[in-house]
Design an enzyme around this catalytic site. Structure first.
Site, PDB file in Angstrom:
ATOM      1  N   THR A   1      41.369  30.878  55.519  1.00 23.29           N
ATOM      2  CA  THR A   1      42.304  30.500  54.907  1.00 23.29           C
ATOM      3  C   THR A   1      43.664  30.430  55.685  1.00 23.29           C
ATOM      4  O   THR A   1      44.669  29.668  55.631  1.00 23.29           O
ATOM      5  CB  THR A   1      42.448  31.312  53.717  1.00 23.29           C
ATOM      6  OG1 THR A   1      42.360  32.865  54.131  1.00 23.29           O
ATOM      7  CG2 THR A   1      41.617  31.162  52.636  1.00 23.29           C
TER       8      THR A   1
ATOM      9  N   PHE B   1      47.621  32.834  46.407  1.00 27.52           N
ATOM     10  CA  PHE B   1      46.850  33.915  46.496  1.00 27.52           C
ATOM     11  C   PHE B   1      46.113  34.354  45.335  1.00 27.52           C
ATOM     12  O   PHE B   1      45.851  35.445  45.322  1.00 27.52           O
ATOM     13  CB  PHE B   1      47.804  34.986  47.229  1.00 27.52           C
ATOM     14  CG  PHE B   1      48.385  34.569  48.578  1.00 27.52           C
ATOM     15  CD1 PHE B   1      47.610  34.943  49.505  1.00 27.52           C
ATOM     16  CD2 PHE B   1      49.383  34.052  48.799  1.00 27.52           C
ATOM     17  CE1 PHE B   1      47.831  34.490  50.770  1.00 27.52           C
ATOM     18  CE2 PHE B   1      50.053  33.650  50.120  1.00 27.52           C
ATOM     19  CZ  PHE B   1      49.226  33.905  50.971  1.00 27.52           C
TER      20      PHE B   1
ATOM     21  N   CYS C   1      44.620  38.171  46.167  1.00 26.19           N
ATOM     22  CA  CYS C   1      44.326  38.546  47.393  1.00 26.19           C
ATOM     23  C   CYS C   1      44.944  39.773  48.053  1.00 26.19           C
ATOM     24  O   CYS C   1      46.152  39.956  47.988  1.00 26.19           O
ATOM     25  CB  CYS C   1      45.085  37.389  48.367  1.00 26.19           C
ATOM     26  SG  CYS C   1      44.589  37.501  50.190  1.00 26.19           S
TER      27      CYS C   1
HETATM   28 MN1  MNH Z   1      42.418  36.200  50.525  1.00 30.38          MN
HETATM   29  C1  MNH Z   1      41.023  37.030  47.304  1.00 30.38           C
HETATM   30  C2  MNH Z   1      43.706  33.385  49.459  1.00 30.38           C
HETATM   31  C3  MNH Z   1      44.313  35.511  53.472  1.00 30.38           C
HETATM   32  C4  MNH Z   1      41.095  39.174  51.888  1.00 30.38           C
HETATM   33  N1  MNH Z   1      42.416  35.206  48.603  1.00 30.38           N
HETATM   34  C5  MNH Z   1      41.992  35.845  47.533  1.00 30.38           C
HETATM   35  C6  MNH Z   1      42.061  34.758  46.370  1.00 30.38           C
HETATM   36  C7  MNH Z   1      42.673  33.963  46.724  1.00 30.38           C
HETATM   37  C8  MNH Z   1      43.004  34.072  48.490  1.00 30.38           C
HETATM   38  C9  MNH Z   1      43.266  32.702  46.056  1.00 30.38           C
HETATM   39  C10 MNH Z   1      41.499  35.105  45.050  1.00 30.38           C
HETATM   40  C11 MNH Z   1      40.227  34.517  44.768  1.00 30.38           C
HETATM   41  C12 MNH Z   1      39.759  34.462  43.526  1.00 30.38           C
HETATM   42  O1  MNH Z   1      40.375  34.526  42.505  1.00 30.38           O
HETATM   43  O2  MNH Z   1      38.606  34.157  43.344  1.00 30.38           O
HETATM   44  N2  MNH Z   1      43.788  34.781  51.386  1.00 30.38           N
HETATM   45  C13 MNH Z   1      44.147  33.590  50.444  1.00 30.38           C
HETATM   46  C14 MNH Z   1      44.991  32.916  51.582  1.00 30.38           C
HETATM   47  C15 MNH Z   1      44.999  33.494  52.535  1.00 30.38           C
HETATM   48  C16 MNH Z   1      44.267  34.800  52.577  1.00 30.38           C
HETATM   49  C17 MNH Z   1      45.468  31.251  51.062  1.00 30.38           C
HETATM   50  C18 MNH Z   1      45.845  33.057  53.717  1.00 30.38           C
HETATM   51  C19 MNH Z   1      46.826  32.181  53.888  1.00 30.38           C
HETATM   52  N3  MNH Z   1      42.310  37.244  52.376  1.00 30.38           N
HETATM   53  C20 MNH Z   1      43.422  36.627  53.381  1.00 30.38           C
HETATM   54  C21 MNH Z   1      43.298  37.635  54.524  1.00 30.38           C
HETATM   55  C22 MNH Z   1      42.313  38.703  54.214  1.00 30.38           C
HETATM   56  C23 MNH Z   1      42.024  38.341  52.752  1.00 30.38           C
HETATM   57  C24 MNH Z   1      44.223  37.551  55.773  1.00 30.38           C
HETATM   58  C25 MNH Z   1      41.866  39.783  54.622  1.00 30.38           C
HETATM   59  C26 MNH Z   1      42.517  40.284  55.735  1.00 30.38           C
HETATM   60  N4  MNH Z   1      41.278  37.648  49.755  1.00 30.38           N
HETATM   61  C27 MNH Z   1      40.814  38.668  50.522  1.00 30.38           C
HETATM   62  C28 MNH Z   1      39.983  39.791  49.708  1.00 30.38           C
HETATM   63  C29 MNH Z   1      39.954  39.035  48.406  1.00 30.38           C
HETATM   64  C30 MNH Z   1      41.082  37.739  48.603  1.00 30.38           C
HETATM   65  C31 MNH Z   1      39.249  40.735  50.218  1.00 30.38           C
HETATM   66  C32 MNH Z   1      39.300  39.472  47.183  1.00 30.38           C
HETATM   67  C33 MNH Z   1      39.988  40.287  46.675  1.00 30.38           C
HETATM   68  C34 MNH Z   1      39.578  41.277  45.283  1.00 30.38           C
HETATM   69  O3  MNH Z   1      39.082  40.453  44.437  1.00 30.38           O
HETATM   70  O4  MNH Z   1      39.606  42.338  45.250  1.00 30.38           O
END
Ligand code: MNH
Length: 461
Positions: free
Chosen positions: A268, A395, A402
């Site tokens: 992402t 996010f 996130c």
């Molecule tokens: Mn990320 C959940 C977008 C970077 C780790 N992330 C989500 C969700 C979105 C999202 C949207 C929720 C999805 C859902 O509701 O089903 N994340 C992003 C975006 C970026 C991003 C747009 C960068 C730009 N994410 C990151 C990074 C990490 C990460 C960097 C780790 C280092 N994300 C996660 C994790 C979850 C999540 C772990 C799940 C969290 C949970 O449900 O507890």
């Protein structure tokens, strides 16, 4: 759910539904195109599967109400459980391991931890710069941003070096991951042809999952043996208990989290950086403004931790890029009890809908008639305050939003700042944005020619 009265594309056929014209490679972009003409709620139907999409800001505000709705782990995410298991991203909220891991891992994203990641992120950004300095022709932006973000999560989270900048081809983990994501995505498609394709790649999929698991197990084992006491993600998972109960993560869950974090922690962010560079190079006046900010705030030095968040305009560029193309392009919400959405759409307990973020992020009710244009000033604080709170959700929302947001933003602003500080970026004038969809969105075939700047003190080498 009961879909009577919810609009859909004209010309829906019996049995096959809206199948004609649907492309399995671009489900999200198809939805965006179709949804633009249908309004805040609509359906798409493929054979027996009718999906409800909710993209209007008022309806989405209701869905984001945690007392009435929660994250739904189905459709796209169901098949992803083959990769992520009960890891944070694909866990059901009521699985005990979700709360346990959430509480144990949260400290890895607090300000203090972020400060510790800064030198690592800086090191990786230096490697990107070194590779662009050495480039004799155009660079593939999405590929290089993926190198950067994979390397960053590997080192900052797990002390593991993928060696991305020393390789001409992606690391085998990435190749396996891309195939496995594709497999998971296609597993949703109820078409006989696609079903046969999926069935015929089952063996490959098993091998891909084994490769990913194998690598992660090796990293975990190496850390265990080293006895090293690092407070990174892996360190917390191995040694930390729950702040209240002291309960620890089990080994299978640690493996699932490791795969989850490597995948969720890089795809992402990589896409967001690539889209930001795409839009900046399409708008030279905005590029100049971003560059002027970097020059004014950082000068020709490498940034300290606290100087990264001072690039307010660069941050807005990223925010705006993630508005138009949120690289995690949607999430799913499930009704906790029977409810009337918007006072008129009946949902029973367990019914669920999809929020397609590019459409929410273009809803004219929140973004005005020129929602398609790229304008980072939309994220000036005064403009943000005027908008409904739920108009922008790159996010995600609520307790399942996130966990890596701060990590991603620090990494992305840092990397984009370093690129702007050092290079003039010449786009290919003939390039037309083409977006590839896996779990995430990325520009495809997007190249730039980086030339060391001659107009800044740093540029003179
Ligand atoms: Mn990320 C959940 C977008 C970077 C780790 N992330 C989500 C969700 C979105 C999202 C949207 C929720 C999805 C859902 O509701 O089903 N994340 C992003 C975006 C970026 C991003 C747009 C960068 C730009 N994410 C990151 C990074 C990490 C990460 C960097 C780790 C280092 N994300 C996660 C994790 C979850 C999540 C772990 C799940 C969290 C949970 O449900 O507890």
């Amino acid at each position: 759910m009961d879909t009577t009265g919810i609009p859909h594309r004209p010309g829906r056929l019996p049995v096959i539904g809206d199948l004609i014209g649907a492309d399995v490679r671009t489900p999200l972009q198809d939805t965006v195109r179709i949804g633009k003409t249908l309004g805040p709620i609509f359906t798409r139907k493929f054979l027996g599967l009718e999906l409800v999409f909710v993209s209007g800001v008022d309806l989405v505000a209701e869905l984001n109400d945690e007392t009435r709705f929660g994250k739904y782990v189905g459709l796209g995410l169901k098949h992803l459980r083959a990769l992520g298991g009960d890891g944070l991203f694909t866990a059901h909220t009521n699985e005990p391991n979700w709360r346990l891991a959430h509480d144990i891992l949260q400290p890895a994203f607090h300000a203090e931890a972020m400060r510790g990641y800064h030198p690592i992120m800086l090191d990786v950004a230096r490697e990107l710069v070194a590779s662009w300095d050495a480039a004799t022709g155009p660079v593939d932006v999405s590929a290089d941003m993926t190198r950067l973000t994979l390397e960053t999560i590997g080192r900052a989270g797990f002390g593991y070096r993928f060696g991305s900048f020393e390789r001409t081809e992606p690391h085998p983990f990435v190749a396996a991951m891309i195939r496995a994501l594709r497999f998971a995505q296609l597993s949703n498609v109820p078409l006989p042809l696609v079903r046969r394709m999926v069935a015929s790649s089952k063996r490959q999929n098993r091998a891909d999952l084994a490769l990913m698991t194998g690598l992660v197990d090796e990293v975990i084992e190496t850390r265990r043996r080293s006895g090293e006491d690092s407070r990174d993600l892996l360190g917390l998972m191995l040694s930390e208990g729950h702040p209240e109960t002291g309960e620890k993560l089990d080994p299978v869950n640690i493996r699932n989290q490791a795969i989850t974090f490597v995948v969720a922690g890089h795809e992402t962010t990589s896409g967001a950086l690539s889209f930001a560079l795409y839009y900046l190079t399409r708008h030279p006046e905005l590029l100049a403004r971003a560059q002027a900010e970097v020059d004014a705030v950082w000068g020709d030095r490498e940034p300290e931790f606290a100087e990264v968040a001072k690039l307010r305009y660069v941050r807005r560029v990223l925010d705006e890029a993630m508005r138009l193309w949120p690289t995690a392009p949607g999430y799913e919400r499930e009704a906790r009890a029977d409810v009337l959405l918007g006072g008129r759409y009946r949902m029973r307990e367990g019914d669920w809908v999809i929020v397609p973020l590019p459409l929410l992020h273009r809803d004219p009710a929140a973004w005005g008639p020129d929602a398609e244009s790229f304008d980072p000033d939309r994220f000036e604080p005064a403009a943000v305050r005027k908008r409904p709170a739920h108009a922008y959700k790159p996010f995600g929302t609520g307790e399942r939003a996130c966990i890596g947001r701060q990590f991603a933003l620090h990494e992305a602003v840092l990397a984009l700042g370093m690129v702007l500080q050092r290079y003039e970026l010449e786009p290919d004038p003939d390039y037309r944005l083409e977006i590839v969809e896996s779990l995430t969105l990325k520009p495809s075939g997007f190249t730039l020619r980086p030339r060391v700047r001659t107009d800044s003190t740093l540029g003179r080498v």
